[in-house]
Structures are given as structure tokens and as C-alpha cells.
Scaffold this active site. Sequence first.
Site, PDB file in Angstrom:
ATOM      1  N   LEU A 189      -3.637  43.331  47.334  1.00  0.00           N
ATOM      2  CA  LEU A 189      -4.906  42.639  47.541  1.00  0.00           C
ATOM      3  C   LEU A 189      -4.670  41.446  48.460  1.00  0.00           C
ATOM      4  O   LEU A 189      -3.745  40.666  48.234  1.00  0.00           O
ATOM      5  CB  LEU A 189      -5.481  42.153  46.205  1.00  0.00           C
ATOM      6  CG  LEU A 189      -6.731  41.270  46.291  1.00  0.00           C
ATOM      7  CD1 LEU A 189      -7.910  42.056  46.866  1.00  0.00           C
ATOM      8  CD2 LEU A 189      -7.075  40.706  44.912  1.00  0.00           C
ATOM      9  N   ILE A 231       0.091  40.350  46.377  1.00  0.00           N
ATOM     10  CA  ILE A 231      -0.889  39.558  47.100  1.00  0.00           C
ATOM     11  C   ILE A 231      -0.461  39.528  48.568  1.00  0.00           C
ATOM     12  O   ILE A 231       0.679  39.168  48.879  1.00  0.00           O
ATOM     13  CB  ILE A 231      -1.000  38.126  46.547  1.00  0.00           C
ATOM     14  CG1 ILE A 231      -1.383  38.155  45.061  1.00  0.00           C
ATOM     15  CG2 ILE A 231      -2.013  37.330  47.365  1.00  0.00           C
ATOM     16  CD1 ILE A 231      -2.728  38.794  44.762  1.00  0.00           C
ATOM     17  N   LYS A 232      -1.361  39.929  49.453  1.00  0.00           N
ATOM     18  CA  LYS A 232      -1.037  39.984  50.877  1.00  0.00           C
ATOM     19  C   LYS A 232      -1.247  38.620  51.527  1.00  0.00           C
ATOM     20  O   LYS A 232      -2.316  38.020  51.413  1.00  0.00           O
ATOM     21  CB  LYS A 232      -1.905  41.037  51.581  1.00  0.00           C
ATOM     22  CG  LYS A 232      -1.599  42.455  51.156  1.00  0.00           C
ATOM     23  CD  LYS A 232      -2.526  43.468  51.804  1.00  0.00           C
ATOM     24  CE  LYS A 232      -2.154  43.749  53.233  1.00  0.00           C
ATOM     25  NZ  LYS A 232      -2.971  44.871  53.796  1.00  0.00           N
ATOM     26  N   ILE A 233      -0.202  38.161  52.208  1.00  0.00           N
ATOM     27  CA  ILE A 233      -0.232  36.885  52.920  1.00  0.00           C
ATOM     28  C   ILE A 233       0.272  37.135  54.337  1.00  0.00           C
ATOM     29  O   ILE A 233       1.320  37.765  54.512  1.00  0.00           O
ATOM     30  CB  ILE A 233       0.660  35.833  52.227  1.00  0.00           C
ATOM     31  CG1 ILE A 233       0.164  35.563  50.801  1.00  0.00           C
ATOM     32  CG2 ILE A 233       0.702  34.531  53.026  1.00  0.00           C
ATOM     33  CD1 ILE A 233       1.059  34.624  50.011  1.00  0.00           C
TER      34      ILE A 233
END
Length: 370
Positions: free
Chosen positions: A107, A138-140
Site C-alpha cells: 500500500l 508500505i510503499k515509499i
Amino acid sequence: MKITQQLHELGQSLWLDNITRELLTSGTLARYISELSVTGLTSNPTIFDHAMQKGDFYDEAIRQKTLAGKSGEVLFFELALEDLIRAADLFRPIYDATGGVDGWVSLEVSPLLAEDTAATITAAVQLHARAQRPNLFIKIPGTAAGIPAIEDVIFAGVPVNVTLLFSREHYIAAAEAYMRGIERRIAEGLDPVVGSVASLFISRWDVAVKDKVPDTLHNRLGIAIAMRTYEAYRDLLSSPRWQKLAASGALQQRLLWASTSTKDPAATDTLYVEALAAPDTVNTIPEKTLLAFAEHGNIKHVLSTDKANAVMAEAVIAEFTREGINDAALAAELQLEGTASFAKSWRDLMACIASKSAALTHNHPGEKLP
């Protein structure tokens, strides 16, 4: 043995670059897991935008949440988390069986935070806590502001999918941020097991140079950049620094091939999947590419762990240099373009949700939820 299973046998995971409520409710995702060896998935704002505009699978949920006073980002993240929690649960047996190596879903934080390190850290920690699923990345983005956020989020124990990487140098920066986060955890006596992948975008290279080089060089630069990066990845895994972390129990940050659908209609639709079969990697592919590969794909060769591929890659990149392509400058440009594109998709997604919210509650302005 199916061709998709053959990829797994050589050490590459196939993840679906898509998620929709229809995929979940129809049982299609479950079928891809059981029949096509899909062991994870990724999402992004564009995927959700298309899913919400294409059909009515989200309409009732949007209507109910709107009537409950939800809107914008708050409403979207509730919808996205509902989908990704269901998907994470489907992949949980794979996650458990592989000790956290595989079985992940992803996400993305709001792309509007791409230049805000502190806000990215806060959003990442909060989103992961809300999901309450260990196999949620978690996409960064691996931008200048994203790199320090990645380190701090890993230190906080939140798994990270580093996105928008376009070069060997981008990958190394992401890998070092991951290792710094793990090293800090070890120094504090914390568990070093925090998952991560580093996502290198492939096809956008070839789109960017298509009109600037001879036909003989079409669809070759992205693969060469990937091969160059794979060598750096293998070098890192054999380095004393990483070996020390591995001995402490840390999981390797796997290299992930992203943007692997073929954009050139003159090329085979399985081009990048076939060219980038490689041990200890992930390939996240759109549904259309997955089905094409399952139907007529072929593993022509496997990227080796010796220097042969790197030598080939540098020879190809040198050809592009002679044509006036500066790969370092283009990598920076592609990352900026990717950041802007994701931000546009995010705004489009927010506009889509606002439009649907208004339309779906128009005939029930005074309705209250029980």
C-alpha cells in the site's frame, strides 16, 4: 511444470501488479495463487483509480462511507485497506511458510508526500498499524526526501517497498537506507527482521528513448539497467556489511522488477518477464502480462550471479551513450516524472471518489446510517 512455477523454482517470485475488489470477490486472485504461482501483489493510486472508475464494485462502500461523513483520503484509505487486508490474508500462508520472504501486499503512502520526509514517516507508521497485518509493505518512493524516511520507517519496524527506483545508484541508496535502519534496530536490541523490497522500474527507460535511438536499440536499455543493478545487488549480498546483518537474522531486501509490461506493440508481450528471470528477485506484473506469460511465455535464460551479464549490460549502455543518452541524467528525469505521474494519479483518484460520493448520495441527501 507450468512456466510460472518454473520461475519460482529458480528463485523468482511473481507478484500481481493489480488489486480490485472484483479480483477478490470473484475468486480470481485466489485462482491466480493456486494455478499461476502468484505469491504477492502490489498496488498504486493508478490501479485503484482505474478499478473505481471501471465498475460498480466500490459504489456501495463509497456511498455508505460518504453518508458516515468520510471523504477524500480518509475514505480512500479505508477502501484500500479493506482490499489489501483481504489480499494479505490470502497470501498469509505463503508468508508464514517462507518465513516472511514472500506473500506480501503493498500500500502506497500519498504521493503528495514525496518531498516531505516527516509526513511520510508518520503516514507509513499509521497505515501499517491500521492494517494489523505483518505481510503489508508500505510503499515509499526512493527520492531524496524518501531515503531518510525509509531508514526511519524500517527502524520503526514497518516493512517497506521502496518504489520509483530507476538506476543502480537509486537502488544502492535504497539498500543502504534499509541497512542503516536494521543496524539501528540491532544497536537498540530490537528484532532485526523487518521486510523490504527495492523496486526498479524497467519499461519506462525504453519508452523514454524510443524516438532518440535506432530501431536496433529499441527495448534494450531497461533490461541493461536491470542487469547492471542486479550485479550491484549480488555484490551487496556478498559484502561483509550485509553478511553481518544476515548473521543477526535480518532478511535480505529483495530486488524487485517493476513496470514490466511491454509498451512497444512491435515487441513480444512477455519481453521483460523472459529477459529478467533471476534468483532472489521479484517480478511484479500486470494481469494481462501474467496471463500472456502463463499462456506462451518462455524462460530463455537466467541472469547469472557472475560478471557475464554485467559486462553485456555495460556494452549495451555504452551503445546508448554513443547515441547521446546520459543514463544518470535520464534516471533522475524518470524519477521526477514518475513522482509527478503518481501525484497526478492521486489527484485523479481523489476526484473520482468525490464525483462518485456526490452521485451515489445525490438521491439520498438526508439519509443517515443506522
